[in-house]
Design a protein around this motif. Structure first.
Motif, mmCIF file in Angstrom:
data_model
loop_
_atom_site.group_PDB
_atom_site.id
_atom_site.type_symbol
_atom_site.label_atom_id
_atom_site.label_comp_id
_atom_site.label_asym_id
_atom_site.label_seq_id
_atom_site.Cartn_x
_atom_site.Cartn_y
_atom_site.Cartn_z
ATOM 1 N N ILE A 44 0.921 -1.085 -0.049
ATOM 2 C CA ILE A 44 -0.037 0.052 -0.112
ATOM 3 C C ILE A 44 0.843 1.145 -0.071
ATOM 4 O O ILE A 44 1.699 1.445 0.883
ATOM 5 N N TRP A 45 0.759 2.240 -1.002
ATOM 6 C CA TRP A 45 1.450 3.206 -1.128
ATOM 7 C C TRP A 45 0.634 4.583 -0.981
ATOM 8 O O TRP A 45 -0.475 4.599 -1.674
ATOM 9 N N LYS A 46 1.106 5.681 -0.324
ATOM 10 C CA LYS A 46 0.477 6.920 -0.285
ATOM 11 C C LYS A 46 0.941 7.728 -1.366
ATOM 12 O O LYS A 46 2.483 7.941 -1.532
ATOM 13 N N VAL A 47 0.144 8.320 -2.270
ATOM 14 C CA VAL A 47 0.462 9.039 -3.268
ATOM 15 C C VAL A 47 0.376 10.687 -2.824
ATOM 16 O O VAL A 47 -0.531 10.966 -2.479
ATOM 17 N N ALA A 48 1.525 11.259 -3.110
ATOM 18 C CA ALA A 48 1.566 12.675 -2.872
ATOM 19 C C ALA A 48 2.401 13.388 -4.146
ATOM 20 O O ALA A 48 2.906 12.922 -4.624
ATOM 21 N N PHE A 49 1.944 14.684 -4.388
ATOM 22 C CA PHE A 49 2.440 15.604 -5.388
ATOM 23 C C PHE A 49 3.392 16.265 -4.531
ATOM 24 O O PHE A 49 3.161 16.965 -3.541
ATOM 25 N N THR A 50 4.530 16.654 -5.316
ATOM 26 C CA THR A 50 5.512 17.183 -4.706
ATOM 27 C C THR A 50 5.617 18.784 -4.714
ATOM 28 O O THR A 50 5.182 19.435 -5.645
ATOM 29 N N ALA A 51 5.894 19.514 -3.727
ATOM 30 C CA ALA A 51 5.843 21.120 -3.414
ATOM 31 C C ALA A 51 6.714 21.612 -4.720
ATOM 32 O O ALA A 51 6.466 22.719 -5.288
ATOM 33 N N GLU A 52 7.620 20.952 -4.660
ATOM 34 C CA GLU A 52 8.699 21.660 -5.785
ATOM 35 C C GLU A 52 8.174 21.716 -7.151
ATOM 36 O O GLU A 52 8.271 22.633 -7.903
ATOM 37 N N PHE A 110 5.626 8.377 -3.910
ATOM 38 C CA PHE A 110 5.049 7.282 -3.364
ATOM 39 C C PHE A 110 5.587 6.751 -2.244
ATOM 40 O O PHE A 110 6.917 6.697 -2.199
ATOM 41 N N THR A 111 4.942 6.692 -1.085
ATOM 42 C CA THR A 111 5.576 6.466 0.185
ATOM 43 C C THR A 111 5.098 5.279 0.683
ATOM 44 O O THR A 111 3.536 5.214 0.830
ATOM 45 N N ARG A 112 5.678 3.973 0.914
ATOM 46 C CA ARG A 112 5.199 2.875 1.303
ATOM 47 C C ARG A 112 4.423 2.778 2.787
ATOM 48 O O ARG A 112 5.210 3.287 3.797
ATOM 49 N N VAL A 113 3.078 2.619 2.724
ATOM 50 C CA VAL A 113 2.585 2.740 4.004
ATOM 51 C C VAL A 113 2.746 1.454 4.731
ATOM 52 O O VAL A 113 2.719 1.247 5.950
ATOM 53 N N SER A 114 2.412 0.276 3.901
ATOM 54 C CA SER A 114 2.572 -1.082 4.592
ATOM 55 C C SER A 114 2.686 -2.122 3.525
ATOM 56 O O SER A 114 2.484 -1.881 2.379
ATOM 57 N N LYS A 115 3.099 -3.493 4.015
ATOM 58 C CA LYS A 115 3.141 -4.365 3.260
ATOM 59 C C LYS A 115 2.371 -5.467 3.686
ATOM 60 O O LYS A 115 2.675 -5.804 4.866
ATOM 61 N N ASN A 116 1.159 -6.063 3.079
ATOM 62 C CA ASN A 116 0.555 -6.893 3.771
ATOM 63 C C ASN A 116 1.051 -8.316 4.100
ATOM 64 O O ASN A 116 1.744 -8.642 3.121
#
Length: 516
Positions: A397-405, A508-514
């Motif tokens: 499970i990855w969290k998707v975020a857009f970069t400020a840069e 993409f920051t990994r939240v967890s691996k099931n």
């Protein structure tokens, strides 16, 4: 059985001799690369001579077989000479093919003067709306310069007998066999509860060698078990209407199908009509109507595999929450049948992803194991289900975020959820990217800790554009990325500008691996 000898082995033609008086000529279906051939594994232990044929870039054998000729006539002539050189002049020949290979079998079988030609799902109406040839057929030359053979005239003048098979729930195939079904040397059989891909079913239930050779030895259609054969005369009058209705939600086909569905007392015909209407509505973007027609089809024939699958697909296309269409999909208990392996794979993959998205991974694993443990599950499907279970169990499970840069220079809007559930490291992300006009279109993407399998970027539809605020002086493109994730905690997708700068767009920051 004599030992097999490979006497000719080229990228698009392989000949295996066994000193047999019988020869099977096999035409491959779409997407077989050079050096690979349809049914080579299935027929490797046959007691017949076997000729395996293929063609490059899904050209439908219209530009011949490389190494033999540049057109059907020259290729067939060269093959006959090649076989004669190996002493095959008095052998009895049966030609077999499915889909694109079915076209090759019909056309080349006639040119070769084969005793028997057997084809399933033969795509004979080239470039017709809804035909697989529209999606897959590619040529070296220009389509306008192509002069396809008159298939009907060719078959009518052939010395051999043709046995054609088509699933009643794939209307383009019915339209193809209708071209030939009235010819005296043609036998057409429809299968009642089947779609396009029939070879897996023939092989899994009867054995492909037995199925093909039966026609050569007995000179008649294959004796299927009760309930498998369709009602040819009963449905043939509706084939064109069903085919047209499945292509688009339009008049007058829509009204005719609606009236037929209301007036008919036959539940199966109602399913055909409603399914065709649902498919046409989906293709035309009328998703609510597609769901309504699919629901009525299932009501007319509860438990129907095709009606159930159509409702599942209608719900998915309409963007229904995973839990909503999963509830319907889990009622399909015969997805493991050999004849539906190809479409089942796609649906089961979507189901596994939906279980992950709804955070019901354990439930999904149990469901897939239940299918795998069923007694009649084919070995090929068991193996594939095992791999899918492994992917689902190891879901990341990855969290998707857009970069400020990147925000000041370009923006991206992802159409998926902000949490991305990735099965076995593979997933798809899509959205809209807004970028300075001087960048041009499309945008080039690069990645770290991701491997991009495929990248598509194009101007979005007006509907997509309206979802986002106007950005003066910017261009926008809809993008889709298929990618593999590596075992890392952070991954980034970059957009590369024309001057070579890389701007990070999505993290993409990994939240967890099931852990399954």
């Amino acid at each position: 059985m004599s030992a097999a000898r490979i006497v000719h082995d080229e990228p698009y033609c392989r000949i295996v001799l066994r000193d047999s008086p019988r020869t099977i000529v096999v035409f491959s279906a779409v997407n077989y690369p050079a050096g690979k051939f349809a049914a080579s594994r299935v027929l490797e232990n046959t007691d017949c001579n076997v000729v395996f044929l293929n063609c490059p870039h899904n050209s439908w054998y219209l530009e011949g077989v490389p190494g033999l000729g540049k057109c059907p006539e020259s290729s067939a002539k060269a093959l006959l000479a090649l076989l004669a050189g190996f002493g095959l002049t008095e052998d009895r020949r049966v030609v077999w093919g499915s889909s694109m290979g079915g076209y090759g079998a019909v056309v080349y079988g006639a040119l070769l003067g084969a005793d028997v030609i057997v084809a399933s799902g033969a795509v004979l109406k080239l470039f017709a709306p809804g035909s697989l040839s529209v999606k897959y057929l590619k040529l070296d030359g220009k389509r306008a310069d192509l002069r396809p053979l008159d298939v009907r005239q060719l078959v009518a003048n052939a010395r051999g007998r043709f046995f054609l098979y088509a699933g009643e729930f794939y209307y383009p195939d019915l339209a193809s066999v209708r071209l030939l079904m009235d010819l005296p040397n043609v036998s057409v059989t429809t299968l009642a509860d089947f779609g396009h891909w029939l070879p897996n079913y023939f092989d899994g239930r009867y054995g492909l060698q037995r199925f093909v050779l039966f026609h050569l030895e007995e000179g008649r259609g294959f004796p299927f078990e009760d309930g498998e054969v369709g009602e040819l005369k009963k449905w043939s009058g509706h084939w064109d209407l069903l085919d047209q209705g499945a292509l688009e939600w339009m008049e007058p086909q829509r009204t005719e199908l609606l009236e037929l569905a209301k007036e008919s007392t036959d539940a199966v015909l109602k399913v055909h009509c409603r399914n065709a209407l649902s498919l046409g509505a989906t293709k035309s973007g009328f998703h609510k109507r597609a769901i309504l027609q699919a629901e009525k089809a299932l009501k007319a024939c509860p438990g129907s595999r095709h009606a159930t699958r159509r409702l599942v697909l209608a719900l998915r296309k309409a963007g229904a929450p995973p839990a909503e269409w999963l509830k319907v999909a889990t009622g399909i208990r015969d997805l493991n049948r050999p004849d539906v392996f190809e479409p089942a794979v796609k649906l089961l993959e979507a189901m596994a992803q939906a279980f992950a998205d709804s955070e019901s991974i354990g439930e999904g694993v149990d469901f897939l194991r239940g299918l795998m443990d069923m007694e009649n599950t084919a070995p090929e499907m068991k193996e594939w289900l095992g791999k899918l279970i492994e992917k689902l169990s190891g879901c990341r499970i990855w969290k998707v975020a857009f970069t400020a840069e990147a925000e000041a220079q370009l923006s991206a809007y992802v159409l998926d959820e902000s949490l991305l559930h990735v099965l076995g490291g593979r997933s798809t992300i899509q959205g809209v990217v807004l970028f300075p006009e001087e960048w041009g279109n499309p945008v080039t993407f690069e990645a770290e800790n991701l491997v991009i399998d495929r990248h598509e970027a194009k101007q979005p539809s007006p509907k997509i554009g309206k979802l986002h605020p106007d950005h003066p002086g910017a261009s926008q493109a809809r993008f889709k990325l298929d990618f593999l994730t590596e075992d890392a905690d952070l991954a980034t997708i970059y957009a590369r500008s024309p001057d070579g700068r890389r701007l990070p767009v999505i993290h993409f920051t990994r939240v967890s691996k099931n852990e399954g």
